[in-house]
Motif scaffolding. Structure first.
Motif, PDB file in Angstrom:
ATOM      1  N   GLY A   1     -10.153   1.747  -5.863  1.00  0.00           N
ATOM      2  CA  GLY A   1      -8.814   2.260  -6.396  1.00  0.00           C
ATOM      3  C   GLY A   1      -8.209   0.977  -7.148  1.00  0.00           C
ATOM      4  N   SER A   2      -7.709   0.900  -8.267  1.00  0.00           N
ATOM      5  CA  SER A   2      -7.343  -0.172  -9.075  1.00  0.00           C
ATOM      6  C   SER A   2      -6.037   0.220  -9.860  1.00  0.00           C
ATOM      7  CB  SER A   2      -8.371  -0.481 -10.172  1.00  0.00           C
ATOM      8  OG  SER A   2      -8.198  -1.620 -10.735  1.00  0.00           O
ATOM      9  N   VAL A   3      -5.205  -1.047  -9.899  1.00  0.00           N
ATOM     10  CA  VAL A   3      -3.899  -0.881 -10.644  1.00  0.00           C
ATOM     11  C   VAL A   3      -3.514  -2.170 -11.406  1.00  0.00           C
ATOM     12  CG1 VAL A   3      -2.861   0.804  -8.795  1.00  0.00           C
ATOM     13  CG2 VAL A   3      -2.622  -2.017  -8.518  1.00  0.00           C
TER      14      VAL A   3
ATOM     15  N   THR B   1       3.542   1.425  -1.828  1.00  0.00           N
ATOM     16  CA  THR B   1       3.561   1.704  -3.314  1.00  0.00           C
ATOM     17  C   THR B   1       2.530   1.922  -3.923  1.00  0.00           C
ATOM     18  OG1 THR B   1       5.435   0.214  -2.976  1.00  0.00           O
ATOM     19  CG2 THR B   1       4.588   0.482  -5.380  1.00  0.00           C
ATOM     20  N   TYR B   2       1.221   1.413  -3.588  1.00  0.00           N
ATOM     21  CA  TYR B   2       0.138   1.598  -4.322  1.00  0.00           C
ATOM     22  C   TYR B   2      -0.950   2.430  -3.577  1.00  0.00           C
ATOM     23  CZ  TYR B   2       2.331  -1.574  -7.636  1.00  0.00           C
ATOM     24  OH  TYR B   2       3.205  -2.230  -8.435  1.00  0.00           O
TER      25      TYR B   2
ATOM     26  N   LEU C   1       0.849  -1.140  -0.038  1.00  0.00           N
ATOM     27  CA  LEU C   1       0.007   0.011   0.164  1.00  0.00           C
ATOM     28  C   LEU C   1       0.867   1.129  -0.042  1.00  0.00           C
ATOM     29  CD1 LEU C   1      -3.119  -0.752   2.259  1.00  0.00           C
ATOM     30  CD2 LEU C   1      -2.987  -0.840  -0.275  1.00  0.00           C
TER      31      LEU C   1
ATOM     32  N   THR D   1      -7.792  -4.298  -7.405  1.00  0.00           N
ATOM     33  CA  THR D   1      -8.858  -3.486  -7.072  1.00  0.00           C
ATOM     34  C   THR D   1      -9.309  -3.700  -5.524  1.00  0.00           C
ATOM     35  OG1 THR D   1      -9.822  -3.747  -9.480  1.00  0.00           O
ATOM     36  CG2 THR D   1     -11.168  -2.479  -7.934  1.00  0.00           C
ATOM     37  N   CYS D   2      -9.145  -2.353  -5.167  1.00  0.00           N
ATOM     38  CA  CYS D   2      -9.617  -2.395  -3.678  1.00  0.00           C
ATOM     39  C   CYS D   2     -11.372  -2.166  -3.876  1.00  0.00           C
ATOM     40  CB  CYS D   2      -9.222  -0.997  -2.927  1.00  0.00           C
ATOM     41  SG  CYS D   2     -10.110  -0.698  -1.518  1.00  0.00           S
TER      42      CYS D   2
ATOM     43  N   ALA E   1      -3.201   4.360  -3.922  1.00  0.00           N
ATOM     44  CA  ALA E   1      -4.748   4.414  -4.456  1.00  0.00           C
ATOM     45  C   ALA E   1      -5.510   3.298  -4.074  1.00  0.00           C
ATOM     46  CB  ALA E   1      -4.534   4.567  -6.110  1.00  0.00           C
ATOM     47  N   LEU E   2      -4.801   2.192  -3.902  1.00  0.00           N
ATOM     48  CA  LEU E   2      -5.454   1.008  -3.314  1.00  0.00           C
ATOM     49  C   LEU E   2      -5.961   1.141  -2.031  1.00  0.00           C
ATOM     50  CD1 LEU E   2      -3.360  -1.694  -5.205  1.00  0.00           C
ATOM     51  CD2 LEU E   2      -5.712  -1.188  -5.474  1.00  0.00           C
TER      52      LEU E   2
ATOM     53  N   TYR F   1      -0.638  -4.687 -11.648  1.00  0.00           N
ATOM     54  CA  TYR F   1       0.596  -5.088 -11.276  1.00  0.00           C
ATOM     55  C   TYR F   1       1.168  -6.091 -12.213  1.00  0.00           C
ATOM     56  CZ  TYR F   1       4.066  -7.218  -8.388  1.00  0.00           C
ATOM     57  OH  TYR F   1       5.343  -7.454  -7.897  1.00  0.00           O
TER      58      TYR F   1
END
Length: 253
Positions: free
Chosen positions: A62-64, A53-54, A51, A80-81, A56-57, A66
């Motif tokens: 929030g979504s990335v 590093t990301y 968290l 995705t959170c 937004a999650l 990886y």
């Protein structure tokens, strides 16, 4: 239904040619989601400082995407959170099950995971919402260590995005010529005797031709496809066998 299928076969002129000698692929193992391990052995990826590093999650929805560091046999992952509880996430393969391209991450404004290559849409849980894709995105299990900010993703089976079930000797080649104007040839290899269904569909997922349906011997096969009656555009050919399902794209000019 049979009369419609027979009509399409006749109208589109599909013929099947079987070669005498089988062709065997040397690229063998099933693909699983894990830290550089394959050949059917499950494993775990650990993302440290997750968290941090990301960030937004930390927010709901929030979504990335990886991408595991190289070298690593694991495909990109969409995380995705979901906001359904503390540190709750939806973790899926980011490889589209229809064509194999990497999907775009979920956004709250858009409301779905999106494959910009052909328009397939997936829900936050990986379910198919719209588009030519018919299989959901493969999901992963996970554990989050909040004290140390480490996310551990357990290797559930991963689709490689081209084969819905991977097999070392099942192959589907790119059609030739591609793009094509009237006729094109498609080669494929099956590892053993079995029931085969080979279809062509348009961009909306509507089936426009059935090229093969029935028992085939294992080995190298070629389908000659006459698409002269089709409108110009992008089409997808799908090979379904007991050993897996393969999908590729072709273009009619």
């Amino acid at each position: 239904m049979n009369s419609r299928r027979d009509f399409l076969k006749q109208a589109l002129g599909a013929t099947l040619v079987t070669a005498a000698a089988p062709m065997v692929c040397a690229c063998g193992s099933k693909v699983f989601a894990m830290g550089g391990i394959d050949n059917g052995i499950l494993g775990t990826i650990q993302i440290k400082n997750f968290l941090s590093t990301y960030p937004a999650l930390k927010a709901i929805d929030g979504s990335v995407i990886y991408r595991p560091p190289t070298p690593n046999n694991t495909k990109p992952i969409v995380i995705t959170c979901t906001g359904t509880g503390p540190y709750t996430f939806s973790i899926l393969t980011a490889i589209c099950t229809h064509q194999g391209s990497t999907v775009q991450a979920y956004t709250k404004a858009r409301g779905y995971i999106y494959c910009s290559t052909h328009g397939s849409r997936y829900g936050i849980d990986g379910s198919v919402l719209n588009g030519p894709a018919t299989l959901p995105l493969s999901s992963y299990t996970y554990e989050y260590d909040a004290a140390n900010d480490i996310l551990s993703i357990t290797g559930s089976k991963l689709t490689d995005g081209v084969s819905e079930t991977s097999s070392g000797s099942l192959q589907l080649m790119q059609n030739s010529p591609n793009p094509f104007t009237e006729r094109t040839s498609i080669r494929f290899t099956t590892p053993s005797d079995g029931h085969v269904v080979f279809t062509v569909s348009n961009e909306t997922g509507t089936e426009v031709a059935t090229l093969v349906e029935g028992l085939l011997t294992g080995g190298d096969h070629t389908v000659e496809f006459n698409g002269d009656a089709l409108a110009a555009g992008v089409y997808f050919y799908r090979l379904s066998t007991p050993h897996g399902t393969l999908v590729k794209q072709m273009v009619k000019q």
